[in-house]
Each structure stands twice: as structure tokens, then as C-alpha cells.
Design an enzyme around this catalytic site. Sequence first.
Site, mmCIF file in Angstrom:
data_model
loop_
_atom_site.group_PDB
_atom_site.id
_atom_site.type_symbol
_atom_site.label_atom_id
_atom_site.label_comp_id
_atom_site.label_asym_id
_atom_site.label_seq_id
_atom_site.Cartn_x
_atom_site.Cartn_y
_atom_site.Cartn_z
ATOM 1 N N THR A 262 5.817 -3.350 -0.861
ATOM 2 C CA THR A 262 6.741 -2.588 -0.035
ATOM 3 C C THR A 262 5.960 -1.910 1.077
ATOM 4 O OG1 THR A 262 8.288 -2.204 -1.853
ATOM 5 C CG2 THR A 262 8.441 -0.724 0.025
ATOM 6 N N PHE A 264 5.948 0.997 4.051
ATOM 7 C CA PHE A 264 6.519 2.307 4.336
ATOM 8 C C PHE A 264 6.078 2.762 5.721
ATOM 9 C CE2 PHE A 264 5.917 1.801 -0.157
ATOM 10 C CZ PHE A 264 7.047 2.348 -0.754
#
Length: 363
Positions: A262, A264
Amino acid sequence: MLSKEQLRSLRRSIDEVDRQIVRLLKRRIGLARRIGEVKRLLEMPVRDLDRERAVLEGVGKMAEAVGLRKEGARAIFREIIAACRGVQEATRVAFLGPKGTFTEMAARSFFPPAGTEFIPCPTIRSVFRRVQTGDTPYGVVPVENTLEGSVTATLDQFLASDLMVYGEVELHVEQCLILAPGTSLEDVKVILSHPQALAQSRNYLEERLASAELREVSSTAEAVRLLSKVPHAAAIGTELAARLYGMRVVARGIQDSPRSYTRFFVLSEHDHPRTGRDKTSIIFSVEHVPGALYRALEVFAERGINLTKIESRPVKRRRWEYVFFLDFEGHRHDEVCHEALEALRRRAILVKVLGSYPTWGSA
């Protein structure tokens, strides 16, 4: 008569004095940081006006003693004191909560835990709001996952916000199976987690806990917190959440794919200075006519600028029209990137620079 060589020699001497000043500044700031740690342990306020006045008074006297203007010396030391006070104050960072989420892990990867206050927020919108109002100078939100795609709530907030991207974090998503103390795998009848975490761990659950009920909750951290209240339960979450809530990890890396990462974004009112290893994110829109997107992207190809991402999002006020989110290598202040952005503005109907920032892992 002074020669150019003498001038160069004097300047080299100034450069050496500057190096000594910088080394002394580093030492002073280091001492101030240690004083800040002591103040936090003693629960004392960061700012001590009496101490600041005493320092400035002493600086004025020392300056006069060596033939310098005391007000000039005091002005310089006011800036030094402010810099030292800054390292004593905790940096406030908002993140998509609750505590123990992957977003908190990303925030802790970017900001040093010592001297940083991490503030959980219930929604991505509330993280943006915290930074916009000045309540926190930074915020951390998820922007995309290698398996699940983009986080549309984050992209949509950028359309309405003037905040910029100060940095990025890429985090390997490692799902853990977590139990409460005293609970064994044989006891488990319910598995709690966020819907995505349950879906990402489907193979493990079918092989080892096929008879357990899958129960969706708002986040992986909330699943871990609920272990103390739900009997015969297991949770899928982060190792950080297990530590925070006093639970134990019985299996790590239970997700089906080891390639789940992921990304960010770190939000701020400004982006990051150039480092030489940068990336830039923008939003742009073009006319709804044949070849418009091709002509827009051509400005990067012509200059040899590598694109690392492009994605379309619908314009909510108009049917079947889109804006494009694009990342490219380089900093917006690099000459070639600046030229490309200026050329894009001549071909697009909207160009919004979200920010330039160091590429994660490039340091």
C-alpha cells in the site's frame, strides 16, 4: 592592492568559519533536543520565557564585549532559539485511524516516533481537515494498493483541497492472525476483520479455520480491540495493533499474495524541496475531443520524462467526463519538468500540481 587570489583566500576562510558555525549549531540543537526529552519526563512546558530573555541578555553583553552590535546578535539568536524550541515540540501528525492501522504504521515509518504525536482520525476527509485548519502540520492517508487499486476517497479529496503531497510511503501489507491471551486456535469460532483483510486472507482461512464465522468490522485495528469483548474470536490485523491492545500474534503473513503493498501520501501545506530522487503528482483534464489525451501526454514523452502512474476519475458534476491523476519522475522545479508542466497547461483545461516529493526508498 588585493588580488583575486587574495579574495578567493578570504572567501575560503569565511567558508571554513561557516562550517564551524554549522557544526556548533548542530551541537546546540542536539543539546536542545535532549533538554526537550527531560522537560517531557518532568512534564514541564517547552517554552521558558525567563530562560530565553536571560540568553538574549547574555548574548547582547557578549556581542558588545567583542565589538558587535548587540541587537544584530540578538536577532540571530532569536532564530537559533526558535529552531531549538522547534525540536523540543512534538510534531503532530494526523492519520487515518484508529490506532494500530497500517496507516499508523506508515506514519511511524516516515516520522520518528520520538518527538512525534500521532493523532488518529475517523475518516480520510477528517485527516485533510486537520491539516487544512492547521491543527496538525502533517497528515498521512492511503492512496493506492497493488491488489485493490486506488483509494478513491483520497483522490477525491485532492480535487477539493489545496493541500500538497510532502512525501510518500510504501508499506508491505502483512496480515497477522491475532488471538487474545488464553485463547487457542482450537477455540476460535469467529474471525473479525475489515472486509479487505478477510478477502486477502481467504486461502489461509479456508485451509485452517474453515468452520469459523467471518465477521466484518470497520478496521483491522478495531477487530483486534474487540478480541477482549468477543469470546472464541480471532482477528486479522497488524502486529502494531496486537501490541497496542495486549494481544498475541500466532501467525504472520497470512495474506494470499506476498506482493500486496500500500502506498501512502504525507499531506502538508507545502511539498518537499528537491533531493535529486523525486517524483511529482498532478491532476489534469483535457477537452473531450479525439487526441486530446495523446497531445497532453506527448509533452512528457518529448522530454524523456518517465510516467509512473496514470489513472482517470469521473468528474462528478458532468457525466462521462474525467480528470487524470498522473505521477512522473522528477521534481516540478527541475528545468525539464517545469517546461513539461508549462507545455501541458497550454494543452489542458486544468492542471493542478499536487506536489513533488522524494521517491520512497531512494534515500
